[in-house]
Design an enzyme around this catalytic site. Structure first.
Site, PDB file in Angstrom:
ATOM      1  N   ASP A  67     112.115  82.318  28.135  1.00 20.60           N
ATOM      2  CA  ASP A  67     110.795  81.898  27.683  1.00 20.60           C
ATOM      3  C   ASP A  67     109.750  82.149  28.764  1.00 20.60           C
ATOM      4  O   ASP A  67     110.073  82.439  29.919  1.00 20.60           O
ATOM      5  CB  ASP A  67     110.816  80.412  27.273  1.00 20.60           C
ATOM      6  CG  ASP A  67     111.541  79.519  28.274  1.00 20.60           C
ATOM      7  OD1 ASP A  67     111.718  79.933  29.424  1.00 20.60           O
ATOM      8  OD2 ASP A  67     111.933  78.407  27.890  1.00 20.60           O
ATOM      9  N   ASN A 128     114.711  66.032  25.501  1.00 18.41           N
ATOM     10  CA  ASN A 128     114.721  65.830  24.043  1.00 18.41           C
ATOM     11  C   ASN A 128     115.698  66.757  23.322  1.00 18.41           C
ATOM     12  O   ASN A 128     115.677  66.861  22.105  1.00 18.41           O
ATOM     13  CB  ASN A 128     113.308  66.028  23.468  1.00 18.41           C
ATOM     14  CG  ASN A 128     112.771  67.443  23.687  1.00 18.41           C
ATOM     15  OD1 ASN A 128     113.441  68.280  24.285  1.00 18.41           O
ATOM     16  ND2 ASN A 128     111.576  67.713  23.200  1.00 18.41           N
ATOM     17  N   HIS A 130     115.835  70.119  23.759  1.00 18.82           N
ATOM     18  CA  HIS A 130     115.395  71.493  23.502  1.00 18.82           C
ATOM     19  C   HIS A 130     116.197  72.483  24.345  1.00 18.82           C
ATOM     20  O   HIS A 130     116.682  72.152  25.421  1.00 18.82           O
ATOM     21  CB  HIS A 130     113.874  71.674  23.682  1.00 18.82           C
ATOM     22  CG  HIS A 130     113.344  71.656  25.068  1.00 18.82           C
ATOM     23  ND1 HIS A 130     112.211  70.950  25.441  1.00 18.82           N
ATOM     24  CD2 HIS A 130     113.747  72.286  26.199  1.00 18.82           C
ATOM     25  CE1 HIS A 130     111.958  71.144  26.710  1.00 18.82           C
ATOM     26  NE2 HIS A 130     112.877  71.952  27.199  1.00 18.82           N
ATOM     27  N   GLU A 135     111.770  73.465  20.501  1.00 16.12           N
ATOM     28  CA  GLU A 135     111.572  72.022  20.434  1.00 16.12           C
ATOM     29  C   GLU A 135     112.191  71.467  19.146  1.00 16.12           C
ATOM     30  O   GLU A 135     112.513  72.238  18.220  1.00 16.12           O
ATOM     31  CB  GLU A 135     110.065  71.722  20.461  1.00 16.12           C
ATOM     32  CG  GLU A 135     109.359  72.160  21.750  1.00 16.12           C
ATOM     33  CD  GLU A 135     109.589  71.203  22.921  1.00 16.12           C
ATOM     34  OE1 GLU A 135     110.635  70.518  22.972  1.00 16.12           O
ATOM     35  OE2 GLU A 135     108.720  71.163  23.798  1.00 16.12           O
TER      36      GLU A 135
HETATM   37  C1  GLP Z   1     111.973  73.682  30.309  1.00 10.93           C
HETATM   38  C2  GLP Z   1     112.358  75.139  29.932  1.00 10.93           C
HETATM   39  C3  GLP Z   1     113.801  75.240  29.564  1.00 10.93           C
HETATM   40  C4  GLP Z   1     114.583  74.367  30.508  1.00 10.93           C
HETATM   41  C5  GLP Z   1     114.308  72.926  30.190  1.00 10.93           C
HETATM   42  C6  GLP Z   1     114.844  71.941  31.211  1.00 10.93           C
HETATM   43  O1  GLP Z   1     110.782  73.246  29.803  1.00 10.93           O
HETATM   44  N1  GLP Z   1     111.595  75.759  28.943  1.00 10.93           N
HETATM   45  O2  GLP Z   1     114.222  76.584  29.580  1.00 10.93           O
HETATM   46  O3  GLP Z   1     115.945  74.599  30.381  1.00 10.93           O
HETATM   47  O4  GLP Z   1     112.932  72.715  29.937  1.00 10.93           O
HETATM   48  O5  GLP Z   1     114.066  71.958  32.371  1.00 10.93           O
HETATM   49  P1  GLP Z   1     114.591  71.419  33.744  1.00 10.93           P
HETATM   50  O6  GLP Z   1     115.681  72.336  34.181  1.00 10.93           O
HETATM   51  O7  GLP Z   1     113.414  71.476  34.685  1.00 10.93           O
HETATM   52  O8  GLP Z   1     115.102  70.042  33.515  1.00 10.93           O
END
Ligand code: GLP
Length: 236
Positions: A67, A128, A130, A135
Site C-alpha cells: 500500500d 482493527n 486490517h 479496512e
Molecule cells: C498500517 C499499514 C499496514 C500495517 C498495519 C499495522 O496502517 N497499512 O500495512 O501492517 O497498519 O501497522 P504497524 O505495523 O505499525 O502496527
C-alpha cells in the site's frame, strides 16, 4: 493457518528474515510482497545486516509493496516508498526499478500477475484486523484500489509516525485488495506487542470470513504463517 510464537520481537524477526534468505538462496528471482508500519522494521534490519555481512544477492528480486498513502509525494519523508528505501532498499543491492508500489493509473494486480505472482507476502495487522489498508467492510474479491482510512487507523498511525497529529495523516491510501493478497503463494503475518493481542486472539478463533475483520480472509489461504511475540499472543 499456522501460528508460531516467539518470546521476543527480535527472535521472531530473525526467524522470518532467515526464512526469506533461505528462499532467496533457492530462488534468486524471488517475488516478495512487502509491508510497512512498525512491525516489519526489525525484519528489514535483519535483512540489511545480512547484506552487510553475507552480501546475499538481491539484484534479481522483485518487490511489490502492499500500500501507499495518497495525497503525499513519493519522496515525502512519510511516504511508504521513503520508508522502504530507508529501512531496506538502500541497504541491499535490490534494483530500484524492480521495486513496485501501487499507484493510480496502474493495474497493479495485472502487473503482479504478469510477473508471475508473489512468492512470499509479508503482512502486518491493524489493531482493527486490517491487512494492507483493507479496512473493515472490505470484500473478499477486493482488488488494488483507493481506500478511505478509518478513524482508528488514522489515530494509530498519527501516534506512531506523525507525533500524534491526526491532521498530518493522509486520509486515503491505495492498497492491494484482499483478493490480491490471497493470490500470494505464501503469506507470513507478523504481529508484535500488546496492542495486537485482541486482533491475534480473534484471528485464532476465526472459522469463516467476516468482512468486519479483514484478516479473517486468511483462513481461505492454504499457506499462512502467523508469527507473534509473547505480548501479542499470551495463551500459547
Ligand atoms: C498500517 C499499514 C499496514 C500495517 C498495519 C499495522 O496502517 N497499512 O500495512 O501492517 O497498519 O501497522 P504497524 O505495523 O505499525 O502496527
Amino acid at each position: 493457518m499456522e501460528f508460531k510464537k516467539f518470546k521476543t520481537e527480535d527472535e521472531a524477526s530473525k526467524y522470518v528474515a532467515d526464512l526469506i534468505l533461505e528462499e532467496l538462496k533457492q530462488n534468486s528471482k524471488l517475488k516478495l510482497g512487502l509491508a510497512t508500519g512498525s512491525t516489519p522494521i526489525k525484519l528489514y534490519n535483519n535483512l540489511s545486516n545480512d547484506y552487510k555481512i553475507n552480501k546475499t544477492n538481491w539484484s534479481s528480486v522483485l518487490s511489490f509493496n502492499l500500500d501507499e498513502y495518497l495525497g503525499i509525494d513519493k519522496n515525502d519523508p512519510q511516504s511508504y516508498q521513503t520508508f522502504m528505501n530507508e529501512h531496506l532498499f538502500s541497504n541491499i543491492n535490490i534494483s530500484i526499478e524492480n521495486t513496485h508500489f501501487p499507484k493510480i493509473g496502474i493495474d497493479y494486480d495485472e502487473l503482479i500477475n504478469k510477473n508471475g505472482g508473489i512468492d512470499i507476502q509479508i503482512l502486518g495487522i491493524g489493531t482493527n484486523g486490517h491487512i494492507g489498508f483493507n479496512e473493515p467492510g472490505s470484500s473478499l474479491d477486493s482488488k488494488t484500489r483507493i481506500v478511505d482510512l478509518t478513524q482508528e487507523t488514522i489515530q494509530v498511525n498519527a501516534d506512531k509516525f506523525f507525533d500524534g497529529d491526526q491532521k498530518q495523516v493522509p486520509k486515503q491510501a491505495i492498497s492491494m485488495g484482499i483478493d490480491s493478497i490471497l493470490k500470494a503463494k505464501k503469506i507470513i503475518l507478523l504481529a508484535f506487542g500488546a496492542s495486537k493481542k485482541w486482533a491475534i486472539s480473534k484471528l485464532k478463533s476465526i472459522i469463516s470470513f467476516d468482512s468486519n475483520f479483514p484478516a479473517s480472509s486468511l483462513i481461505l489461504h492454504k499457506d499462512v504463517l502467523v508469527v507473534t511475540d509473547s505480548e501479542a499472543e499470551l495463551d500459547l
